[in-house]
Each structure stands twice: as structure tokens, then as C-alpha cells.
Design a protein around this motif. Structure first.
Motif, PDB file in Angstrom:
ATOM      1  N   ARG A 118       1.171 -16.156  -9.321  1.00 10.05           N
ATOM      2  CA  ARG A 118       0.645 -15.055  -8.511  1.00 10.05           C
ATOM      3  C   ARG A 118       1.113 -13.709  -9.067  1.00 10.05           C
ATOM      4  O   ARG A 118       2.042 -13.640  -9.870  1.00 10.05           O
ATOM      5  N   TYR A 119       0.412 -12.682  -8.625  1.00  9.15           N
ATOM      6  CA  TYR A 119       0.717 -11.335  -9.086  1.00  9.15           C
ATOM      7  C   TYR A 119       1.664 -10.654  -8.107  1.00  9.15           C
ATOM      8  O   TYR A 119       1.603 -10.917  -6.901  1.00  9.15           O
ATOM      9  N   PRO A 120       2.513  -9.753  -8.598  1.00 13.37           N
ATOM     10  CA  PRO A 120       3.389  -9.028  -7.677  1.00 13.37           C
ATOM     11  C   PRO A 120       2.659  -7.873  -7.007  1.00 13.37           C
ATOM     12  O   PRO A 120       1.636  -7.389  -7.501  1.00 13.37           O
ATOM     13  N   VAL A 121       3.194  -7.436  -5.885  1.00 11.21           N
ATOM     14  CA  VAL A 121       2.790  -6.164  -5.297  1.00 11.21           C
ATOM     15  C   VAL A 121       3.341  -5.061  -6.197  1.00 11.21           C
ATOM     16  O   VAL A 121       4.417  -5.210  -6.782  1.00 11.21           O
ATOM     17  N   LEU A 122       2.599  -3.964  -6.332  1.00  7.46           N
ATOM     18  CA  LEU A 122       3.062  -2.856  -7.170  1.00  7.46           C
ATOM     19  C   LEU A 122       3.442  -1.664  -6.310  1.00  7.46           C
ATOM     20  O   LEU A 122       2.600  -1.075  -5.635  1.00  7.46           O
ATOM     21  N   THR A 133      -2.168  -1.059   0.448  1.00  5.11           N
ATOM     22  CA  THR A 133      -1.857  -2.222   1.274  1.00  5.11           C
ATOM     23  C   THR A 133      -0.616  -1.926   2.107  1.00  5.11           C
ATOM     24  O   THR A 133      -0.587  -2.172   3.305  1.00  5.11           O
ATOM     25  N   LEU A 134       0.418  -1.386   1.445  1.00  7.05           N
ATOM     26  CA  LEU A 134       1.607  -0.877   2.114  1.00  7.05           C
ATOM     27  C   LEU A 134       1.732   0.609   1.774  1.00  7.05           C
ATOM     28  O   LEU A 134       1.350   1.033   0.684  1.00  7.05           O
ATOM     29  N   TRP A 135       2.297   1.364   2.698  1.00  8.55           N
ATOM     30  CA  TRP A 135       2.515   2.793   2.456  1.00  8.55           C
ATOM     31  C   TRP A 135       3.951   3.128   2.860  1.00  8.55           C
ATOM     32  O   TRP A 135       4.309   3.014   4.042  1.00  8.55           O
ATOM     33  N   PRO A 193      -1.706  -5.716  -5.270  1.00  9.93           N
ATOM     34  CA  PRO A 193      -1.820  -4.872  -4.080  1.00  9.93           C
ATOM     35  C   PRO A 193      -0.935  -3.642  -4.225  1.00  9.93           C
ATOM     36  O   PRO A 193       0.180  -3.718  -4.747  1.00  9.93           O
ATOM     37  N   LEU A 194      -1.420  -2.499  -3.765  1.00  4.80           N
ATOM     38  CA  LEU A 194      -0.692  -1.246  -3.939  1.00  4.80           C
ATOM     39  C   LEU A 194       0.258  -0.979  -2.780  1.00  4.80           C
ATOM     40  O   LEU A 194      -0.138  -0.943  -1.615  1.00  4.80           O
ATOM     41  N   TRP A 195       1.508  -0.743  -3.136  1.00  4.92           N
ATOM     42  CA  TRP A 195       2.543  -0.266  -2.217  1.00  4.92           C
ATOM     43  C   TRP A 195       2.744   1.209  -2.576  1.00  4.92           C
ATOM     44  O   TRP A 195       3.385   1.547  -3.537  1.00  4.92           O
TER      45      TRP A 195
END
Length: 239
Positions: A146-150, A195-197, A173-175
Motif C-alpha cells: 500500500r501507499y503511504p499518506v503524504l 484527506t487530512l488537514w 492521500p494528502l495530509w
């Protein structure tokens, strides 16, 4: 009422809503996530009174040899208390594949644990840069499926969205790190939204959380608490 659209792309979900860029943390249905490192104090009993805090993403590793001294202890406590758990790697310059190996081999993430890369400055000469991040992400995918969140800031997200539109970043997914209440210039290109802020920290305290001090980083998920729990850990295993 928040109107949420679920966009399935490359095996991960991004949640978008009409008010997603105008102080969405004021909406009590939006869950909070804290991302501490060892120097951030946590009073677990007081934190438990913050019903909106449902997940913790803890700093885990730096480079190829350093583990956060509070990581293991806090992971045990968080899981015991029922929090969703995740970790992130602080990227530095040099040996991105070895950094990925060290991160995964040290953390040994379960399938329900979020994994993430902290890309502080995509053009840095001392920290991991954007091209090294690509190699790191590919290695994480090879090791875990799987890919990490960035995690990255506005300027780096803008660079990636401008010059790396068809790159592997579309899988991450963008953090999004941005300390302002109303964002009118989100760099659409690679990501349709965050996705996260990360909206609050010692740089700008937007929303204090019980059991923590003003230096704690606080984040929101682009959706409801139920949607966060259903989507966690935000990436899934792919062939």
C-alpha cells in the motif's frame, strides 16, 4: 449539513464537501486527529474527554536510525484506550529506500494502522526532497502493498500538483499542512482536495484540545467520524 462525496481513486478515498476549506473544524461532526512527537505532553484522561479526537498519528522514525522515544509506549496506551492509530516517518536527504526499510521494519504496521511520509520541503537540500520522496513511496508500496499518506505544506503541494501531475503522488492521500482558517487557493492537480488537514499547531493555535498543550498539532478529516472510521487507515493493500 455537510454534503460529502466519496471519490474512489487508486484504492483510496477522499472526502469533499461544500465547506471543506472554510474553518471546517467548527463543525462538531468533523473528527479530530492529533499527531504528537515525544516532546508533546499528553494527559490521557483529559484527552479522553475530547470526544471528537478519534485518532492519533505519532512521529515514529527519522532517517535510517532514529526512533521517537515515546512511540512504543504511546502506541500501547492509545490502542488500549480505543484510538485509531497511525505513524509517520520524518524524511531527510539521502537513502530514501533505506529510510523506507527502516521505517517499516521498525514500526511493523498492522493492516489497520495508518502509515505516512512527512515531506517538510519538496525542494530541501537537508530534508527529503520530492524526487527522494518518490523513491521512498515506491519502496513502501513494494514492502507493504500500500501507499503511504503524504504530509506536506502548501508550497510543496503546489509544486507537486504543478510538475508531478501524473506521478505516483496520485496514489497518496494528502495530509495538508496549512495554518489559516479559509483556504481559497488549494493547489488542485494531483489531489482534488485534502484527506487530512493539519490546521492548528504552535505556529497558530486554532482549537485547543483538552489533555494537550498549545504546541500540539491538530488535524481534521475531510468527512465525518463514521466516515473516518470506515476509511481508516486511508490506504489499502494493492497488488
Amino acid at each position: 449539513m455537510r454534503i460529502v462525496t466519496i471519490l474512489f481513486a487508486a484504492g483510496w478515498a477522499t472526502w469533499t464537501s461544500a465547506g471543506e476549506f472554510n474553518a471546517p473544524w467548527k463543525d462538531q461532526s468533523v473528527p479530530l486527529i492529533i499527531d504528537p512527537y515525544y516532546a508533546n505532553s499528553i494527559n490521557w484522561d483529559k484527552l479522553a474527554t475530547e470526544r471528537r479526537v478519534v485518532a492519533i498519528i505519532h512521529k515514529a522514525t527519522i532517517g535510517t536510525s532514529e526512533l521517537d522515544p515515546q512511540y512504543i509506549k504511546r502506541k500501547e496506551e492509545a490502542l488500549k484506550r480505543g484510538y485509531l492509530w497511525g505513524s509517520y516517518h520524518w524524511g531527510v536527504t539521502g537513502s530514501p529506500e533505506k529510510q523506507a526499510d527502516f521505517y517499516i521494519d521498525t514500526v511493523k504496521p498492522a493492516s489497520d494502522e495508518l502509515i505516512a511520509l512527512d515531506l517538510e520541503d519538496a525542494l530541501s537540500e537537508k530534508l527529503m526532497n520530492v524526487d527522494e520522496a518518490i523513491l521512498f513511496i515506491k519502496r513502501i508500496k513494494a514492502k507493504t502493498g500500500r501507499y503511504p499518506v503524504l504530509y506536506t505544506n502548501h508550497s510543496s503541494a503546489k509544486l507537486i500538483s504543478t510538475k508531478y501531475k501524473d506521478s505516483i503522488f496520485v496514489k497518496t492521500p494528502l495530509w495538508y499542512a496549512r495554518f489559516k482558517s479559509n483556504v481559497t487557493d488549494f493547489p488542485v492537480g494531483v489531489w482534488p482536495s485534502y484527506t487530512l488537514w493539519q490546521f492548528s499547531s504552535e505556529q497558530l493555535v486554532q482549537l485547543p484540545v483538552s489533555g494537550t498543550k498549545p504546541d500540539m498539532d491538530i488535524n481534521i478529516f475531510n468527512g465525518t467520524k463514521e466516515q473516518l472510521k470506515a476509511a481508516w487507515p486511508l490506504t489499502k493493500v494493492e497488488p
